[in-house]
Design a protein around this motif. Structure first.
Motif, short mmCIF file in Angstrom:
data_model
loop_
_atom_site.label_atom_id
_atom_site.label_comp_id
_atom_site.label_asym_id
_atom_site.label_seq_id
_atom_site.Cartn_x
_atom_site.Cartn_y
_atom_site.Cartn_z
N GLU A 41 62.97 -29.45 -54.25
CA GLU A 41 63.08 -28.28 -53.38
C GLU A 41 61.74 -27.58 -53.18
OE1 GLU A 41 65.91 -25.47 -54.86
OE2 GLU A 41 65.63 -24.06 -53.19
N ARG A 70 72.01 -27.47 -63.58
CA ARG A 70 71.32 -26.62 -62.58
C ARG A 70 70.22 -27.40 -61.86
NH1 ARG A 70 71.49 -20.88 -62.48
NH2 ARG A 70 70.87 -20.65 -60.35
N PHE A 71 69.31 -27.95 -62.59
CA PHE A 71 68.31 -28.90 -62.12
C PHE A 71 67.69 -29.52 -63.36
CE2 PHE A 71 64.74 -25.51 -60.97
CZ PHE A 71 65.05 -24.78 -62.09
N HIS A 128 70.29 -29.90 -57.85
CA HIS A 128 69.17 -29.67 -56.93
C HIS A 128 68.13 -30.78 -57.08
CE1 HIS A 128 70.72 -25.48 -57.50
NE2 HIS A 128 70.46 -25.40 -56.20
N LEU A 172 60.74 -20.18 -55.32
CA LEU A 172 61.93 -20.56 -56.07
C LEU A 172 61.96 -20.10 -57.54
CD1 LEU A 172 64.59 -22.14 -56.34
CD2 LEU A 172 63.23 -24.17 -56.84
N TRP A 183 61.83 -16.33 -58.02
CA TRP A 183 63.08 -15.75 -57.48
C TRP A 183 64.24 -15.99 -58.46
CZ3 TRP A 183 67.12 -19.04 -55.63
CH2 TRP A 183 68.14 -18.41 -54.92
N LEU A 184 64.30 -17.19 -59.04
CA LEU A 184 65.34 -17.47 -60.03
C LEU A 184 65.21 -16.50 -61.21
CD1 LEU A 184 65.36 -21.41 -60.18
CD2 LEU A 184 67.21 -19.94 -59.34
N HIS A 228 76.40 -21.34 -53.78
CA HIS A 228 76.45 -20.86 -55.17
C HIS A 228 77.47 -19.73 -55.32
CE1 HIS A 228 72.66 -22.78 -56.79
NE2 HIS A 228 72.45 -22.91 -55.49
N GLU A 240 73.41 -13.77 -61.94
CA GLU A 240 74.44 -14.70 -62.44
C GLU A 240 74.97 -14.28 -63.80
OE1 GLU A 240 73.63 -18.83 -62.11
OE2 GLU A 240 73.10 -18.70 -59.99
N SER A 282 68.04 -21.68 -46.43
CA SER A 282 67.49 -21.38 -47.75
C SER A 282 66.02 -21.80 -47.82
CB SER A 282 68.30 -22.13 -48.81
OG SER A 282 67.59 -22.19 -50.01
N ILE A 311 67.88 -14.13 -59.62
CA ILE A 311 69.11 -14.92 -59.70
C ILE A 311 69.68 -14.99 -61.11
CG2 ILE A 311 70.01 -17.26 -59.38
CD1 ILE A 311 69.63 -15.41 -56.82
N GLN A 351 76.20 -16.48 -56.93
CA GLN A 351 75.22 -15.74 -56.12
C GLN A 351 75.91 -15.05 -54.93
OE1 GLN A 351 71.84 -18.38 -55.27
NE2 GLN A 351 71.88 -19.13 -57.37
N LEU A 367 63.17 -19.22 -48.98
CA LEU A 367 62.40 -19.39 -50.21
C LEU A 367 61.05 -20.09 -49.99
CD1 LEU A 367 65.33 -20.27 -52.65
CD2 LEU A 367 63.91 -18.20 -52.69
N ASP A 398 73.54 -22.96 -49.17
CA ASP A 398 72.82 -22.57 -50.38
C ASP A 398 72.87 -21.06 -50.59
OD1 ASP A 398 71.41 -22.96 -52.75
OD2 ASP A 398 69.46 -22.86 -51.78
N HIS A 437 68.94 -30.01 -51.12
CA HIS A 437 67.58 -29.85 -50.58
C HIS A 437 66.90 -31.18 -50.25
CE1 HIS A 437 67.83 -25.58 -50.89
NE2 HIS A 437 68.26 -25.69 -52.13
N1 GUN Z 1 67.18 -24.68 -58.29
C1 GUN Z 1 67.72 -24.39 -59.49
N2 GUN Z 1 68.58 -23.36 -59.39
C2 GUN Z 1 68.60 -23.02 -58.10
C3 GUN Z 1 69.30 -22.02 -57.37
O1 GUN Z 1 70.09 -21.25 -57.89
N3 GUN Z 1 69.06 -21.97 -56.04
C4 GUN Z 1 68.21 -22.81 -55.41
N4 GUN Z 1 68.02 -22.70 -54.09
N5 GUN Z 1 67.52 -23.74 -56.08
C5 GUN Z 1 67.72 -23.85 -57.40
#
Ligand code: GUN
Ligand code: ZN
Length: 464
Positions: free
Chosen positions: A245, A212-213, A242, A92, A95-96, A77, A104, A319, A100, A80, A323, A345, A294
């Protein structure tokens, strides 16, 4: 001018699957790599066998250094860059939210993003990462600095702005409307895809579509992204995101995805089957230029589908430990036939060098429960860090090993630069069996190499 590089060569010959890597492992203790004027490999073998026509060619003697194909990081990333080892509790999604998204958001400042682009390229070069699939910043100016700095430094990159159209309050600065998401992605492709040479087959810069996901976008966004992807597939554009995960019950990423989309599997959301009941709602975004980060908690059908579409997995065990995301089941994933490549990651992972990812992969897979526990062969470790990465980026015909005619991407690892590496290389016990002794040396090298061990990072024969 052509140049001869001397060192102990390790690489994987041919085009093996990860399960065949052990048979493809080549070790040439007195090795020579001849790189022609055009940056392509003209010879790889014992130095006694260098063709006579290179008699007068200048030599760089890296001994007692090792020459390995450049490392490929298939998931890292950019926004990051300064967010490694961020602490705020939780797994996850917490933490986002806490670490994160705020980190960002700082990339809206062009000068901050430029500093990050310099640091990002510094870390890559210091770590021997010649090629990377880079999850980008949503801010076009930040992506401009990333592509420009990457080009200036001579690295390879596939990247795209991280797309978010829905999300929590903390993600608001990173979100755009659906129309803007599609427009900005299209503009990025037109501006940067193969911008360095004008030809995807020779370019070092490539663009990806990067939602992103699934839960950072809507079904409508996925439909429109699929249509955009369909319209640019033949230009060699990539898809990156992603997958599977975090499987914490109810509140984790996998369950949230299934609850929101009402799909049978997470992968379905990227495979055009994002409507309730996994009904088709748009084009699939899977394929040989698609990389899923992942894939820790996949159903067999998801692994099968990635395998049959040529989609790759970016395996990010550092990662997953950081996480608490669990461990990708190695034997089951390999058995499906899907291509597996390594990813840092960073900043979910807190190590830049791919050898640290390979070392962690070894440790987590030997620790899998019962019959799933397996001691990875060092050739498999080398595969996911080099050739498997080139395959994930659909550039195996250009780099990933030292086949004659490929572009000379390689890394020099000098044990003398890291005392702890020197110790295991020069004084470690070696088997009387030459094949086992070879494997032991490669294993020690991959487990113990650090940033300090990298003496040179070369792309197309040029030292960066
Ligand atoms: N899933 C969505 N965004 C992220 C990210 O920034 N990092 C990780 N590891 N998983 C994510
Ligand atoms: Zn990630």
């Amino acid at each position: 001018m052509a140049r001869i590089h001397l060192g102990h060569i390790f690489h994987l010959a041919g085009s093996p699957l990860v399960s065949e890597a052990v048979h493809a492992l080549v070790s040439i203790p007195e090795g020579a790599l001849v790189v022609e004027d055009d940056g392509k490999i003209a010879f790889c073998g014992d130095r006694a066998g260098v063709p006579l026509k290179y008699r007068a060619t200048p030599v760089t003697d890296h001994r007692p250094g090792f020459l390995l194909p450049g490392f490929v990081d298939t998931h890292v990333h950019f926004p990051q860059t300064f967010a490694g080892d961020s602490y705020n509790g939780g797994q996850l999604l917490e933490w986002l939210n806490h670490c994160i998204y705020p980190a960002e958001a700082r990339f809206a400042d062009r000068n901050f993003a430029r500093r990050a682009a310099v640091e990002f390229c510094d870390r890559r070069i210091a770590s021997g990462t010649t090629a990377a699939m880079v999850f980008g910043s949503p801010f076009p100016d930040a992506q401009d600095t990333l592509f420009a700095e990457t080009a200036r430094r001579g690295l390879r990159i596939v990247s795209g702005r991280g797309i978010q159209t829905v999300g929590p309050q903390a993600a608001k600065p990173l979100m755009t409307s659906e129309d803007d998401a599609i427009r900005l992605a299209r503009e990025e492709i037109n501006k940067w895809h193969a911008a360095d040479t004008g030809n995807v087959k020779t370019a070092r810069l490539h663009v990806a579509l990067v939602p992103r996901f699934a839960i950072a976008v809507t079904a409508q966004t996925l439909k429109r992204l699929g249509e955009l992807y369909d319209s640019v597939r033949d230009r060699g554009v990539y898809f990156h995101t992603h997958l599977n995960e975090n499987d914490r019950p109810d509140t984790g990423e996998v369950d949230q995805t299934k609850q929101i989309y009402q799909v049978d599997s997470y992968l379905d959301t990227y495979d055009g089957k994002f409507l309730p009941g996994s009904k088709i709602g748009g084009p699939s975004m899977l394929g040989r230029r698609s990389v899923m980060a992942h894939a820790v908690h996949c159903q067999d059908a998801e692994l099968q589908r990635m395998s049959e579409t040529g989609t790759s997995i970016a395996h990010c065990p550092v990662s997953q430990q950081f996480l608490g995301s669990g461990t990708m089941p190695w034997l089951r994933t390999v058995a499906s036939g899907v291509n597996i490549a390594a990813g840092t990651d960073f900043g979910g992972g807190d190590e830049w060098p791919i050898p640290q990812v390979l070392a962690t992969a070894f440790k987590v897979h030997i620790s899998e429960p019962g019959d799933a526990g397996v001691s990875m062969h060092p050739a498999e470790m080398l595969f996911i860090g080099t050739l498997g990465g080139a395959r994930a980026l659909d550039m195996e015909d250009r780099f990933g090993n030292f086949a004659v005619g490929k572009e000379a991407d390689f890394v020099v690892i000098d044990p003398n630069r890291t005392p702890a590496l020197k110790a295991v290389i020069t004084d470690g016990v070696r088997s009387d069996d030459p094949a086992m002794a070879r494997d032991q040396t490669l294993f020690a090298l991959l487990m113990r190499a650090r940033e300090t061990s990298i003496a040179g990072t070369y792309v197309q024969g040029r030292k960066l």
